[in-house]
Design a protein around this motif. Structure first.
Motif, PDB file in Angstrom:
ATOM      1  N   PRO A 145     -33.998  46.563  15.690  1.00  0.00           N
ATOM      2  CA  PRO A 145     -34.754  47.363  15.825  1.00  0.00           C
ATOM      3  C   PRO A 145     -36.522  46.871  14.750  1.00  0.00           C
ATOM      4  O   PRO A 145     -37.171  47.297  15.444  1.00  0.00           O
ATOM      5  CB  PRO A 145     -34.206  48.276  15.046  1.00  0.00           C
ATOM      6  N   ASN A 146     -36.477  46.070  14.201  1.00  0.00           N
ATOM      7  CA  ASN A 146     -37.140  45.314  13.638  1.00  0.00           C
ATOM      8  C   ASN A 146     -38.280  44.414  14.616  1.00  0.00           C
ATOM      9  O   ASN A 146     -39.340  44.538  14.688  1.00  0.00           O
ATOM     10  CB  ASN A 146     -37.324  44.319  12.423  1.00  0.00           C
ATOM     11  N   LEU A 147     -37.219  43.613  15.785  1.00  0.00           N
ATOM     12  CA  LEU A 147     -38.194  42.938  17.187  1.00  0.00           C
ATOM     13  C   LEU A 147     -38.767  44.274  18.058  1.00  0.00           C
ATOM     14  O   LEU A 147     -39.946  43.750  18.548  1.00  0.00           O
ATOM     15  CB  LEU A 147     -37.175  42.157  17.360  1.00  0.00           C
ATOM     16  N   ILE A 162     -30.031  39.226  18.829  1.00  0.00           N
ATOM     17  CA  ILE A 162     -31.216  38.170  18.836  1.00  0.00           C
ATOM     18  C   ILE A 162     -31.645  38.539  16.705  1.00  0.00           C
ATOM     19  O   ILE A 162     -32.222  40.081  16.964  1.00  0.00           O
ATOM     20  CB  ILE A 162     -32.323  38.006  19.639  1.00  0.00           C
ATOM     21  N   MET A 163     -32.199  38.485  16.017  1.00  0.00           N
ATOM     22  CA  MET A 163     -33.049  38.610  15.177  1.00  0.00           C
ATOM     23  C   MET A 163     -33.605  37.903  14.041  1.00  0.00           C
ATOM     24  O   MET A 163     -33.720  36.634  14.328  1.00  0.00           O
ATOM     25  CB  MET A 163     -31.945  39.292  13.707  1.00  0.00           C
ATOM     26  N   GLN A 164     -34.351  38.605  13.363  1.00  0.00           N
ATOM     27  CA  GLN A 164     -35.187  37.250  12.055  1.00  0.00           C
ATOM     28  C   GLN A 164     -34.188  36.961  11.774  1.00  0.00           C
ATOM     29  O   GLN A 164     -33.699  37.943  10.719  1.00  0.00           O
ATOM     30  CB  GLN A 164     -36.546  38.896  11.633  1.00  0.00           C
ATOM     31  N   ALA A 165     -34.580  35.673  11.070  1.00  0.00           N
ATOM     32  CA  ALA A 165     -34.352  35.153  10.445  1.00  0.00           C
ATOM     33  C   ALA A 165     -35.178  35.788   8.524  1.00  0.00           C
ATOM     34  O   ALA A 165     -35.505  36.029   8.302  1.00  0.00           O
ATOM     35  CB  ALA A 165     -33.955  33.626   9.641  1.00  0.00           C
ATOM     36  N   LEU A 166     -34.060  36.024   7.527  1.00  0.00           N
ATOM     37  CA  LEU A 166     -34.679  36.604   6.039  1.00  0.00           C
ATOM     38  C   LEU A 166     -34.251  35.176   5.669  1.00  0.00           C
ATOM     39  O   LEU A 166     -34.139  34.335   5.594  1.00  0.00           O
ATOM     40  CB  LEU A 166     -33.486  37.126   5.907  1.00  0.00           C
TER      41      LEU A 166
END
Length: 89
Positions: free
Chosen positions: A8-10, A82-86
């Motif tokens: 969801p953040n993307l 697919i996600m943002q890396a922390l």
């Protein structure tokens, strides 16, 4: 076909949905997915196709190993996330 999911953040930056995509490697699956959602490509990969530093991709729950060529295999019924890396401390 594999199913590609985007966090969801993307989706706040680029409207996308989970979708089926063809291919035997992460690169092939992402290329097919980006044909459906072209605006997402620039957020996820660099011009040469390598994964951006702040992004990560999982296949069936395991982080991919080849961030440069995206050659990790994707099973026919695989789940690609697919996600943002922390990062940070």
């Amino acid at each position: 076909m594999a199913t590609v999911h985007v966090t969801p953040n993307l989706q706040r930056h680029v409207a996308t949905e989970s979708a089926a995509a063809q291919g035997g490697t992460v690169a092939e699956v992402l290329a097919d997915y980006f044909r459906q959602w072209p605006a997402l490509r620039g957020y996820v990969v660099q011009d040469a196709g390598a994964l951006r530093t702040h992004m990560t991709v999982f296949v069936n729950g395991a982080a991919i190993l080849d961030r440069e060529h995206l050659s990790d295999p994707v099973p026919q019924d695989g789940e690609v996330y697919i996600m943002q890396a922390l990062s940070g401390g």
